[in-house]
Scaffold this motif. Structure first.
Motif, PDB file in Angstrom:
ATOM      1  N   SER A 227       3.684  -4.393  -8.870  1.00 35.77           N
ATOM      2  CA  SER A 227       4.556  -3.427  -8.318  1.00 35.77           C
ATOM      3  C   SER A 227       5.427  -3.820  -6.652  1.00 35.77           C
ATOM      4  O   SER A 227       4.700  -4.425  -5.776  1.00 35.77           O
ATOM      5  CB  SER A 227       3.261  -1.851  -7.988  1.00 35.77           C
ATOM      6  OG  SER A 227       3.936  -1.439  -7.350  1.00 35.77           O
ATOM      7  N   LEU A 228       6.438  -3.261  -6.123  1.00 41.52           N
ATOM      8  CA  LEU A 228       6.945  -3.603  -5.304  1.00 41.52           C
ATOM      9  C   LEU A 228       6.144  -3.086  -4.117  1.00 41.52           C
ATOM     10  O   LEU A 228       6.268  -3.162  -2.972  1.00 41.52           O
ATOM     11  CB  LEU A 228       8.228  -3.168  -4.868  1.00 41.52           C
ATOM     12  CG  LEU A 228       8.887  -3.242  -3.318  1.00 41.52           C
ATOM     13  CD1 LEU A 228       9.065  -4.154  -3.595  1.00 41.52           C
ATOM     14  CD2 LEU A 228      10.692  -2.663  -3.493  1.00 41.52           C
ATOM     15  N   ARG A 229       5.447  -1.770  -4.619  1.00 36.51           N
ATOM     16  CA  ARG A 229       4.889  -0.929  -3.176  1.00 36.51           C
ATOM     17  C   ARG A 229       3.548  -1.797  -3.082  1.00 36.51           C
ATOM     18  O   ARG A 229       2.925  -1.707  -2.298  1.00 36.51           O
ATOM     19  CB  ARG A 229       4.620   0.687  -4.470  1.00 36.51           C
ATOM     20  CG  ARG A 229       5.739   1.399  -4.012  1.00 36.51           C
ATOM     21  CD  ARG A 229       4.750   2.994  -4.340  1.00 36.51           C
ATOM     22  NE  ARG A 229       6.415   4.074  -4.058  1.00 36.51           N
ATOM     23  CZ  ARG A 229       6.166   4.847  -4.874  1.00 36.51           C
ATOM     24  NH1 ARG A 229       5.600   5.821  -4.821  1.00 36.51           N
ATOM     25  NH2 ARG A 229       7.383   5.864  -4.548  1.00 36.51           N
ATOM     26  N   SER A 230       2.623  -2.207  -4.588  1.00 36.82           N
ATOM     27  CA  SER A 230       1.822  -2.770  -4.097  1.00 36.82           C
ATOM     28  C   SER A 230       1.874  -4.345  -3.029  1.00 36.82           C
ATOM     29  O   SER A 230       1.108  -4.757  -2.103  1.00 36.82           O
ATOM     30  CB  SER A 230       0.890  -3.366  -5.362  1.00 36.82           C
ATOM     31  OG  SER A 230       0.450  -1.978  -5.955  1.00 36.82           O
ATOM     32  N   ILE A 231       3.278  -4.949  -3.427  1.00 36.44           N
ATOM     33  CA  ILE A 231       3.184  -6.087  -2.553  1.00 36.44           C
ATOM     34  C   ILE A 231       3.934  -6.020  -1.146  1.00 36.44           C
ATOM     35  O   ILE A 231       3.212  -6.534   0.089  1.00 36.44           O
ATOM     36  CB  ILE A 231       4.290  -6.713  -3.242  1.00 36.44           C
ATOM     37  CG1 ILE A 231       4.475  -7.300  -4.118  1.00 36.44           C
ATOM     38  CG2 ILE A 231       5.072  -7.843  -2.318  1.00 36.44           C
ATOM     39  CD1 ILE A 231       3.277  -8.392  -4.332  1.00 36.44           C
ATOM     40  N   ALA A 232       4.260  -4.703  -0.967  1.00 40.54           N
ATOM     41  CA  ALA A 232       4.355  -3.811   0.295  1.00 40.54           C
ATOM     42  C   ALA A 232       2.611  -3.467   1.039  1.00 40.54           C
ATOM     43  O   ALA A 232       2.916  -4.129   2.133  1.00 40.54           O
ATOM     44  CB  ALA A 232       5.291  -3.071   0.319  1.00 40.54           C
ATOM     45  N   ALA A 233       2.153  -2.704   0.459  1.00 40.84           N
ATOM     46  CA  ALA A 233       1.380  -2.541   1.004  1.00 40.84           C
ATOM     47  C   ALA A 233       0.023  -3.934   1.568  1.00 40.84           C
ATOM     48  O   ALA A 233      -0.592  -3.915   2.350  1.00 40.84           O
ATOM     49  CB  ALA A 233       0.487  -1.938  -0.117  1.00 40.84           C
ATOM     50  N   THR A 234       0.378  -5.055   0.345  1.00 38.40           N
ATOM     51  CA  THR A 234      -0.773  -6.372   0.757  1.00 38.40           C
ATOM     52  C   THR A 234       0.033  -6.685   1.871  1.00 38.40           C
ATOM     53  O   THR A 234      -0.634  -7.124   2.945  1.00 38.40           O
ATOM     54  CB  THR A 234      -0.730  -7.293  -0.584  1.00 38.40           C
ATOM     55  OG1 THR A 234      -0.990  -6.964  -1.730  1.00 38.40           O
ATOM     56  CG2 THR A 234      -1.568  -8.122  -0.173  1.00 38.40           C
ATOM     57  N   TRP A 235       1.288  -6.987   2.235  1.00 42.15           N
ATOM     58  CA  TRP A 235       1.939  -7.305   2.677  1.00 42.15           C
ATOM     59  C   TRP A 235       1.354  -7.214   4.218  1.00 42.15           C
ATOM     60  O   TRP A 235       0.978  -7.949   5.415  1.00 42.15           O
ATOM     61  CB  TRP A 235       4.036  -8.073   3.135  1.00 42.15           C
ATOM     62  CG  TRP A 235       3.776  -8.319   3.754  1.00 42.15           C
ATOM     63  CD1 TRP A 235       4.571 -10.169   4.105  1.00 42.15           C
ATOM     64  CD2 TRP A 235       4.841  -8.060   4.932  1.00 42.15           C
ATOM     65  NE1 TRP A 235       5.164 -10.015   4.487  1.00 42.15           N
ATOM     66  CE2 TRP A 235       5.277  -9.683   6.165  1.00 42.15           C
ATOM     67  CE3 TRP A 235       4.473  -6.681   5.892  1.00 42.15           C
ATOM     68  CZ2 TRP A 235       5.981  -9.062   7.072  1.00 42.15           C
ATOM     69  CZ3 TRP A 235       5.631  -6.697   6.857  1.00 42.15           C
ATOM     70  CH2 TRP A 235       6.130  -7.786   7.561  1.00 42.15           C
ATOM     71  N   LEU A 236       1.671  -5.960   4.466  1.00 51.37           N
ATOM     72  CA  LEU A 236       1.312  -4.957   5.016  1.00 51.37           C
ATOM     73  C   LEU A 236      -0.050  -5.345   5.793  1.00 51.37           C
ATOM     74  O   LEU A 236      -0.902  -5.274   7.248  1.00 51.37           O
ATOM     75  CB  LEU A 236       1.932  -4.123   5.502  1.00 51.37           C
ATOM     76  CG  LEU A 236       3.112  -3.211   5.368  1.00 51.37           C
ATOM     77  CD1 LEU A 236       3.624  -1.826   5.284  1.00 51.37           C
ATOM     78  CD2 LEU A 236       4.047  -3.018   6.820  1.00 51.37           C
ATOM     79  N   ASN A 237      -0.726  -5.489   5.204  1.00 55.57           N
ATOM     80  CA  ASN A 237      -2.406  -5.412   5.180  1.00 55.57           C
ATOM     81  C   ASN A 237      -2.839  -5.786   6.016  1.00 55.57           C
ATOM     82  O   ASN A 237      -4.127  -6.455   7.028  1.00 55.57           O
ATOM     83  CB  ASN A 237      -3.253  -4.537   4.287  1.00 55.57           C
ATOM     84  CG  ASN A 237      -3.223  -3.089   4.327  1.00 55.57           C
ATOM     85  OD1 ASN A 237      -3.532  -2.265   4.736  1.00 55.57           O
ATOM     86  ND2 ASN A 237      -3.475  -2.655   1.997  1.00 55.57           N
TER      87      ASN A 237
END
Length: 199
Positions: free
Chosen positions: A44-54
């Protein structure tokens, strides 16, 4: 899973792979627990973005990769594999592609992603490496142990916890009862952490 990882000191000094990282919670916990390096993978692109941001927000170094399970790290090996995959049985074997249900739907028996993780675990682990996999009792911990044994890993359950059903499991209760995966009227499940070792 995070408690098991910390108490067992699984991550300390190890190269860690978090498969299906979601928001990156386990990846960040592994880094905090002293991992030598952490790689997080999700489709998931959203999951990847969330992990990167976190990871950035907490100033923690995590290598984030997008792709299907082990595909982004093909040819690499890790000392510790973490997986909290979708494991809720669904009405169909077709996995959702772009909906939130992708986070929990796992085919008619709840094993569609679990079995793929089991099959790919040995190649992703170094000799002496370990995997920690979370699943519900409704998708058969013995099947997980058997799939891991097929690829040469020794598996055992290292933690169990009874939890009340969340919204998804409550909504699926009748379906699970009809399939014999849940006792009639029961509205709690046992979550297990399976440890697998590559000798």
């Amino acid at each position: 899973m995070a408690d098991v990882m910390r108490r067992g000191r699984y991550a300390q000094g190890r190269r860690v792979l978090d498969v299906g990282c979601g928001t990156g919670a386990l990846a960040l916990e592994a880094a905090r627990a002293g991992a030598a390096s952490v790689t997080a993978v999700d489709l998931s692109l959203r999951s990847i973005a969330a992990t990167w941001l976190n990871a950035r927000a907490h100033r923690i170094s995590v290598h984030v990769r997008r792709g299907d399970l082990f595909e982004p790290v093909q040819g690499k090996q890790f000392d510790l594999l973490l997986a909290n995959p979708p494991y809720v049985p669904a009405s169909t074997s077709t996995l959702p592609r772009h909906r939130l249900a992708r986070c929990w739907d796992a085919g008619v028996d709840g094993r569609q992603i679990l079995d793929r993780i089991c099959a790919g675990s040995a190649q992703a682990l170094t000799s002496g490496g370990m995997a920690l996999i979370v699943q519900s009792e409704v998708c058969n911990e013995n099947a997980t142990a058997a799939r891991l044994a097929e690829v040469g890993l020794r598996a055992q359950v290292v933690a169990r916890s009874i939890v009340p059903f969340g919204p998804v499991m409550r909504a699926r209760a009748a379906l699970l009862e009809d399939r014999g995966l849940l006792e009639p009227g029961r509205r709690e499940e046992e979550i297990v952490v399976v440890e697998a070792y590559r000798g």
